[in-house]
Design an enzyme around this catalytic site. Structure first.
Site, mmCIF file in Angstrom:
data_model
loop_
_atom_site.group_PDB
_atom_site.id
_atom_site.type_symbol
_atom_site.label_atom_id
_atom_site.label_comp_id
_atom_site.label_asym_id
_atom_site.label_seq_id
_atom_site.Cartn_x
_atom_site.Cartn_y
_atom_site.Cartn_z
ATOM 1 N N ASP A 157 44.963 36.611 94.643
ATOM 2 C CA ASP A 157 45.569 36.926 93.464
ATOM 3 C C ASP A 157 44.512 37.821 92.656
ATOM 4 O O ASP A 157 43.511 37.262 92.304
ATOM 5 C CB ASP A 157 45.797 35.659 92.672
ATOM 6 C CG ASP A 157 46.632 35.796 91.514
ATOM 7 O OD1 ASP A 157 47.564 36.813 91.292
ATOM 8 O OD2 ASP A 157 46.008 35.174 90.296
ATOM 9 N N THR B 167 49.627 42.060 89.741
ATOM 10 C CA THR B 167 48.176 42.179 89.021
ATOM 11 C C THR B 167 47.238 42.900 89.796
ATOM 12 O O THR B 167 46.233 43.579 89.404
ATOM 13 C CB THR B 167 47.466 40.784 88.795
ATOM 14 O OG1 THR B 167 47.636 40.218 90.059
ATOM 15 C CG2 THR B 167 48.316 39.921 87.904
ATOM 16 N N THR B 168 47.487 42.990 91.101
ATOM 17 C CA THR B 168 46.622 43.747 91.967
ATOM 18 C C THR B 168 46.979 45.225 92.051
ATOM 19 O O THR B 168 46.316 45.944 91.828
ATOM 20 C CB THR B 168 46.574 43.176 93.402
ATOM 21 O OG1 THR B 168 46.465 41.961 93.434
ATOM 22 C CG2 THR B 168 45.662 44.021 94.454
ATOM 23 N N ASP C 84 53.187 32.626 89.925
ATOM 24 C CA ASP C 84 53.582 33.921 89.842
ATOM 25 C C ASP C 84 55.227 34.279 89.967
ATOM 26 O O ASP C 84 55.783 34.934 89.475
ATOM 27 C CB ASP C 84 53.014 34.981 90.883
ATOM 28 C CG ASP C 84 51.279 35.202 90.736
ATOM 29 O OD1 ASP C 84 51.154 34.562 89.582
ATOM 30 O OD2 ASP C 84 50.633 35.781 91.051
#
Length: 521
Positions: free
Chosen positions: A58, A91-92, A383
């Protein structure tokens, strides 16, 4: 000459910009290998006491755990955190896209194109890209179609996580949990409990609120039509506290009198609580043996030391107020539940509140072999829950697998071809950075990214606007037929945030590091 004082440092112009680029690109490259369904995990080892180990892919968790002293790198760490708070996923992707934008911007700066020109080009390209993605998005026709879209989006989110092996099971579980909320309460009503033992596929959704506590000795193990009083009050004053009071007596009889007075005081307090007409009492603090005995005699189920988050959530789902004083029963709002009972999960005993007044509450019980597996499973499921909850606000979806990035890149390149001046170079660089997302997804899967992206460009030029990277087959495929969909809101937030962060770093032309404050001798 420098304007800053002694002990401070200053970097100007190209040197300052280069330092910012290097720091931000290094952060993007750090998380790049975790992107996509075949992304790799990172082991984060704490050097503090206990040397805690986290295994995750994550992006937000990785960046939150690392220390960096580069200001531009900190911007990307904050960017990832914002993406996690806003929409839960991507998020990445947002950090990788910002890194690609800065990599392209660095090349343009080397061609002596002014940063403000690049910023202007990026801004126009971003507007064009979002319009193209909006054209690609679509909304489900009815509730059944919406549920199917939610399941597909949940599977896409979970496909790059540890839960990918059981993504069908977890996707359905997450969708059921979010649809129970009916858009009223937030994700606080969904509680995630982690219990060692079994496998991930043994995890289940319980339609009730589960409190990770045991029922006291000699108390009813099951209560129907529960009237619940949730409190945060001291129930341990049946003994003289050594540090709390200093009592001088000249005989043992007087010690007994003081203890009796304490007991009478506690008895009156317990009677006040029982007079509320309750049959379940939940306290955040300890309940000592004497009050516990009084509650058991009155047939009241008393639960002690419920953690603060548990008490807050329990009060919300049962519709109760958290009480501290008990003089006015008519002003105290009690919680309600159809059944309060003790259940077993693995080898642990827990308390389940079933049929709460707010029917949206539910608990997801995660089972797994180790703490690391359970922690990563919780992050993955959280998530998915965040994305699904946001989808109840904005139902639009777009095909996944790098398809939106290819559509946006094509639209931006078409705009660049019509735009005169140096801004067009910035737009072309923006399009190239967007294609960096499907390129990275392909590379992480061990595929020939150059060939795949060339095929995708050709397919999109021929009007096949739903084509993307099919990782499982290792080829190009139609994302609608593969059932790979993503939330429009996640993608929109990703492109907007990454562009804004790249703009901010591009505008830097001076880095001033202040001198530490001198301590007076």
């Amino acid at each position: 000459l420098t304007a800053v004082g002694e002990g401070a440092s200053e970097e100007k112009g190209e040197i300052a910009r280069l330092a910012s680029f290097v720091g931000a690109i290094a952060i993007a490259d750090l998380v790049k290998s975790t992107l996509g369904p075949k992304g790799m995990d990172k082991i984060l080892q704490s050097m503090g006491q206990g040397e805690k180990i986290t295994i995750t892919n994550d992006g937000a968790t990785i960046l939150k755990s690392i220390y960096t002293d580069n200001p531009a790198a900190k911007v990307l760490v904050e960017l990832s955190k914002t993406q996690d708070d806003e929409v839960g996923d991507g998020t990445t992707s947002v950090v990788v896209l910002a890194g690609e934008l800065l990599r392209e911007a660095e090349k343009l700066c080397n061609l002596h194109i002014h940063p403000q020109t690049i910023v202007q080009g990026f801004r126009e390209a971003c507007t064009c890209a979002l319009e193209a993605m909006e054209g690609l998005s679509f909304s489900p026709k009815d509730e059944e179609d919406f549920r199917a879209s939610l399941v597909k989006c949940a599977k896409t989110v979970l496909s790059s996580k540890i839960l990918t092996g059981d993504k069908d099971h977890f996707a359905r579980m997450a969708v059921d949990a979010v649809l129970r909320l009916k858009g009223k309460s937030g994700l606080e009503s969904i509680q995630i409990i982690k219990k060692h033992g079994g496998t991930l596929s043994d995890s289940f959704l319980d339609e009730g609120f589960i409190l990770d506590k045991k029922i006291g000795v000699g108390q009813p193990k099951r209560v129907e039509n529960a009237k619940i009083l949730v409190a945060n009050t001291a129930m341990d004053t049946d003994k003289i506290k050594i540090y709390g009071a200093r009592v001088r007596v000249d005989s043992m009889d007087k010690v007994a009198m003081v203890e009796k007075a304490e007991k009478d005081k506690m008895k009156k307090k317990c009677e006040k609580i029982i007079d509320h007409g309750i049959n379940v009492f939940v306290n955040r603090q300890l309940i000592y043996n004497f009050p516990e005995q009084l509650f058991a005699d009155a047939g009241v189920l008393a639960i002690e030391h419920a953690d603060f988050v548990g008490v807050e959530r329990l009060a919300a789902v049962t519709g109760a107020d958290i009480a501290s004083t008990f003089d006015h029963p008519e002003e105290c709002k009690l919680g309600e539940a159809a059944v309060v009972e003790e259940i077993m999960i693995g080898e642990d005993k827990l308390i389940r509140f079933k049929g709460c007044s707010t029917g949206e509450a539910c608990s997801i019980v995660l089972r797994g072999a180790s703490t690391h597996v359970l922690d990563e499973a919780e992050r993955s499921l959280h998530d998915a829950l965040c994305v699904l909850y946001r989808m109840t606000e904005d139902r639009r979806v777009v095909p996944g697998g790098g398809c939106p990035e290819m559509v946006m890149a094509k639209a931006v390149e078409e705009l660049a071809a019509k735009t005169p001046g140096k801004r067009s170079l910035a737009m072309e660089s923006f399009a190239k950075a967007l294609r960096g997302i499907p390129t990275t997804i392909s590379e992480n899967a061990g595929l020939d990214s150059t060939d795949l992206i060339a095929q995708l460009r050709a397919a999109h030029a021929l009007g096949k606007s739903t084509n993307g990277v099919d990782i499982l087959k290792g080829t190009m495929g139609c994302m609608k037929e593969c059932g790979i969909f993503e939330s429009y809101k996640v993608k929109n937030q990703m492109v907007t945030s990454a562009t804004e962060a790249a703009e901010m770093i591009l505008r830097v032309d001076d880095v001033v590091k202040c001198a530490p404050r001198q301590r007076e001798q």
